[in-house]
Design a protein around this motif. Structure first.
Motif: not given
Length: 1024
Positions: A140-165
């Motif tokens: 799994y991997a988490i990519t972070t930008s200034t407005d959101t963070a997204q959790l990815w499954d590196l087996d399917t490369f699909q986004r699992i969750r998204k953190l919005n603020v």
């Protein structure tokens, strides 16, 4: 300082000669990417990242070139050209050849360094990705930008969750804690949240720092044991948070030169158990300073204001530091060279097993500060993070789900670590799920390495593989072969003690096996146990058996005084007053003095470390017994589950029975209360019924009195109404008499007026006869006058026709109104018909007499009209004779003109006659329609027959009246064919007025008859 210019090369060596520990200022090599051309330039590197082992380095430049540097193989390769700048890199994925790169177009791509192909393309960010954090398993991997963070499954490369603020808050960084399932999110408002990775539920939030220590957090770093968080920002202060205590434990103040912190990263150390103590702090002056967070001492620094550092990363093994310089080049530092001076003072340079053994024999133990490091070096632990994560991901093994019942441990953390370590061992090899003494064997290491589960597992696994050889060949029995080896050594060195043990039937399973299965942890203190295992890990695996034999030999005095089996068992399960240093020396003596034929060293294999990458297969046990025992245990567990299920069902049934019993008792109590309430209500109802009966009697009497009064009032009102009706009838009769007298007077006036008109017409005819000759003289003037009279006659005819049409409309309206009036009168006076029958008969007789008088008047008028027509005929005949005489005096031309005009006049008269006939027919049709409508309206009242007779009489009278003027009309028509004179037109006008007069008389007759008939109905229609 070695320098490497990549240039246009796609691959090549990194350095020509590695500097190693002698590197100046710690720099192994300086890497640049120069481009030769008209204007030579250097392409700046932007980001770097190490792989899990720390032997490979990934770097990306501003043009999107991605290079892999193999530090062990001294090679670099250009693996990808993305054609755009990279903003973040990650090289620690589960598949070792894959890496993640965040690009300037806000996307994240995954490439393979081996095939150099695109694996996946992940989109979803709307701003630049600043960091990529990969889970310890690499899945799994988490990519972070200034407005959101997204959790990815590196087996399917699909986004699992998204953190919005909220946009006003913003995200600083979101990352995984090392070797943990916790996600840490840090925001621009200094708030820090910890999330459970599996459920993404918030575990806790760090409190707001105390007043006076608030700074704007920008950068963060966490130790490898995930216990300490360091945060920095626009200040020279660093905040140290304890993630276990969830509070701020220390504030470190950096030198005054530091005004803000740009980057933080801990320096891994192989001997600190994951609780990193050295922290790298990159400040605004582009210098990275490494400090000890406990002593707050500055150890060393890299970079300078002239050769500033933009960003830096440290390899997971703690050997290298890769920094991107402000000039765009890449520096690779050797941590060993940077810490050389420090190593000279605190730790010998390099590790050698023989030197360690010599050091151990000299001091008896290793320094406590470096013991973990020495053990990891001696055991050569591979630190297979991915393999260990795969074992942990399988969860808790069913054999250790309820381990707390057998081994109650106060510390929940220690119990959880023990449970996970045992489960990982059971998933690694099935024998460990059936080994009853495994918790006793593993517990000392679990307690020692509870902050680093990976090291704990690998130490236990190494001990089992090397120091527990041949233990499982006689499973589930104790290792008789190993115990036999120990008994042979004891027999060789202390026969007296062995004979004493045999005398009291104390076998090796009593005096040796308890010490082996607990690894001496029950009979030694912590310090003694650590000292013993310093020597065990530094020698051949057979030394462990010699330690046990030496402990028995050194305890021979108290053992020789024991003569009870229980005393022997107690002795080998509890601590005793034995000098551990003497035991260690005796063990070394046994290692040297034991003959080769009975020496365990010849029966046990040499030390073999765990393999790197994947753990070795462990199957040195009787699989059929383990499988059978596993099946039996599984069967027992299933039976236990079934028993628990049945017991639960029984408890539920009993609970339901009790509940049903309570419900029944409550129902019976309720029914009893209901019956009592019903009896009480029945009594109340009886009383109310008695009261109601009395009230009904009183009400009946009152109703009877009211009824009598009502009848009296009705009788009085009926008599009053009858009197009123009689008065109304008398008034109506009087009104009718007045109406009849008025109409009779009006009819006499009309008749007198008609007689006067006829007389006046006779006088007019006489005067016309006398003035006839004068009219002939004024022929031309007569023609002009004739035209005017024709126009005036036509206008009067039109007016008369309009009047007739209006009269028809009025008749129709009157008939309709009369019909409605009749209907209302019939409904209102139905009960009173028998009262006014005589009155209607009297009124009918009066109307009949009036009709007879009117008929006599009509006959006289017809007679006068007939006489007038006879005189008119005589007059016309005289006029024709006179006109014939004058005809001879007219010239032929004038005669032709007269004939022509006469023909034209005849045609116009024929057209006028046709129009008159058409209008007459139209008026007759309208009259018939009005009569038919009246018949339809009065048919229900039984008046149709009277209307029909009335219509017949009207028709006969109309025919009789029309028979007289018909001859006159014929005479007038004949005369009109002979001559066109004003006299003939006057006669026609008189005839027309006569017809209109007769029509008016007929309409008056019809109105009177209709009114009389509507008021008179048959006596049999209503009953008296």
């Amino acid at each position: 300082m070695e320098r490497c210019d990549l240039g246009e090369r796609r691959q090549g060596p990194i350095w020509t000669r590695r500097a190693g520990a002698a590197a100046p200022r710690g720099v192994i090599v300086n890497i640049i990417h120069g481009v030769q051309g008209y204007h030579s330039k250097t392409i700046h590197f932007l980001n770097v990242a190490f792989n899990n082992s720390g032997d490979s380095l990934l770097a990306g430049d501003r043009q999107g070139n991605i290079y892999v540097f193999d530090l062990n193989g001294n090679r670099f390769n250009l693996v990808q050209k993305t054609m755009q700048a990279c903003t973040a890199l990650a090289f620690n994925l589960r598949r070792k050849t894959e890496f993640l790169v965040a690009l300037a177009d806000y996307s994240v791509k995954c490439f393979d360094t081996g095939t150099q192909e695109l694996v996946s393309w992940m989109r979803g960010h709307e701003s630049s990705v600043s960091s990529i954090s990969v889970h310890g398993s690499g899945k799994y991997a988490i990519t972070t930008s200034t407005d959101t963070a997204q959790l990815w499954d590196l087996d399917t490369f699909q986004r699992i969750r998204k953190l919005n603020v909220r946009q006003s808050v913003g995200i600083q960084k979101v990352f995984f804690l090392p070797l943990s399932n916790t996600i840490l999110s840090c925001f621009k408002d200094n708030s820090v949240f910890a999330w459970e990775f599996d459920t993404l539920h918030c575990k806790y939030q760090l409190p707001t720092p105390v007043e006076g220590s608030v700074l704007f957090y920008k950068v963060f770093a966490v130790t490898r044991d995930s216990r300490t968080l360091v945060a920095g920002g626009k200040s020279n202060h660093l905040h140290l948070w304890s993630l276990q205590l969830k509070r701020l434990v220390r504030i470190i103040q950096m030198p005054e030169k530091v005004r803000s912190v740009r980057h933080l990263e801990f320096l891994p150390d192989s001997f600190d158990g994951g609780s990193n103590k050295v922290l790298g702090v990159l400040s605004q002056d582009n210098v990275m300073r490494f400090i000890n967070i406990e002593s707050c001492k500055l150890l060393f620094d890299i970079g300078s204001p002239e050769e500033g550092i933009s960003t830096a990363v440290i390899s997971p093994n703690g050997r290298y530091i890769a920094s991107v310089m402000e000039n765009g080049s890449l520096n690779l530092y050797s941590v060993q060279a940077l810490t050389q001076e420090e190593n000279k003072n605190e730790l010998p340079s390099g590790l050698n097993k023989k030197r360690l053994q010599a050091l151990l024999k000299g001091f008896g133990e290793y320094p406590a500060k470096y013991r973990m490091f020495v053990w990891r070096s001696l055991l050569q632990l591979p630190e297979n993070h991915l393999a260990f994560s795969s074992l942990i991901d399988r969860g808790i093994h069913s054999a250790f789900v309820n381990i707390q019942k057998e081994y109650p441990i106060k510390s929940r953390k220690l119990l959880r670590v023990l449970q996970r370590t045992l489960s990982a061992l059971a998933h690694w090899s099935a024998i460990f799920a059936e080994t009853p003494y495994l918790p006793l064997l593993a517990f000392p290491f679990v307690k020692l390495f509870q902050n680093n589960q990976l090291i704990c597992f690998e130490v236990v696994a190494t001990v089992v593989v090397n120091f527990c050889q041949h233990w499982f060949e006689y499973f589930p029995n104790p290792p008789l072969n190993v115990l036999g080896m120990m008994e042979n050594v004891l027999a060789h060195h202390d026969k007296e003690l062995l004979r004493h043990l045999i005398k009291y039937n104390v076998t090796s399973q009593v005096y040796a096996w308890p010490l082996l299965e607990t690894l001496l942890s029950e009979v030694l203190t912590r310090e003694e146990w650590l000292k013993v295992f310093d020597n065990i890990f530094s020698n051949h695996p057979s030394y462990f058996l010699m330690i046990v034999v030496a402990y028995i030999i050194c305890s021979r005095v108290p053992l020789l005084h024991c003569n009870q089996a229980a005393d022997f068992e107690y002795f080998f399960h509890h601590r005793n007053n034995v000098d551990i240093n003497v035991v260690i020396k005796e063990a070394y003596h046994l290692m040297e003095a034991t003959p080769l034929d009975i020496h365990p060293q010849h029966m046990l294999d040499d030390f073999t470390p765990l393999t790197k990458g994947q753990y070795p297969v462990f199957n040195k046990y009787p699989t059929f017994i383990v499988d059978y025992q596993a099946r039996e245990w599984e069967k027992i567990r299933q039976d236990e589950i079934e028993y628990l299920r049945k017991r639960q069902l029984a408890h539920e049934s009993e609970a339901k029975a009790q509940e049903q019993k309570a419900e029944d008792e409550a129902w019976y109590r309720k029914q009893k209360l209901l019956r009592e309430a019903e009896e009480q209500k029945r009594k109340i109802l009886l009383e109310e019924e008695e009261k109601l009966a009395e009230q009904r009697q009183r009400l009946a009497v009152g109703k009877k009195e009211l009824k009598v009064k009502e009848l009296q009032l009705l009788d009085a009102s009926r008599r009053r109404f009858l009197n009123y009706q009689q008065d109304q009838l008398q008034m109506e009769l009087k009104r009718l008499d007045d109406e009849i007298a008025r109409k009779a007077s009006l009819r006499e006036q009309e008749t007198a007026a008609a007689v006067q008109d006829i007389e006046l017409r006779q006088m007019e005819l006489e005067s016309q006869k006398q003035l006839f000759e004068q009219h002939l003289i004024k022929d031309q003037e007569g023609v002009t006058k004739e035209m005017k009279e024709e126009v005036e006659a036509h206008r009067r005819k039109v007016d008369l026709e309009d009047q007739r049409v209006q009269r028809l409309i009025e008749i129709d309206r009157e008939e309709t109104q009369k019909a409605h009036t009749v209907a209302e009168e019939n409904l209102a006076k139905a009960e009173q018909k028998h009262i006014d029958t005589d009155w209607r008969l009297q009124a009918q007789r009066r109307l009949r007499r009036d009709d007879q008088d009117r008929e006599r008047c009509y006959k006289e008028i017809v007679k006068l009209l007939h006489d007038n027509r006879v005189k008119e005929a005589e007059l016309l005949k005289a006029m024709r004779e006179t006109e014939e005489k004058k005809t001879f005096n007219i010239s032929v031309a004038q005669w032709e003109e007269v004939v022509h005009n006469k023909a034209r006049l005849e045609e116009e008269q024929k057209a006028a006659a046709a129009a008159d006939g058409h209008r007459k027919q139209f008026l007759d049709d309208k009259m018939n329609d009005a009569l038919e409508l009246a018949e339809k309206l009065h048919r229900e009242d039984g008046c149709f027959e009277s209307l029909h007779n009335f219509k017949a009489r009207c028709t006969e009278r109309g025919v009789e009246i029309q028979q007289v003027p018909r001859s006159g009309n014929i005479c007038l028509d004949d005369l009109s064919t002979l001559a066109s004179s004003p006299h003939s037109r006057r006669r026609a006008e008189l005839a027309r007025q006569e017809r209109e007069l007769m029509a008016e008389v007929r309409r008056l007759r019809q109105r009177l008859t209709s009114r009389a008939q509507t008021r008179h109905s048959p006596a049999t229609t209503w009953s008296p």
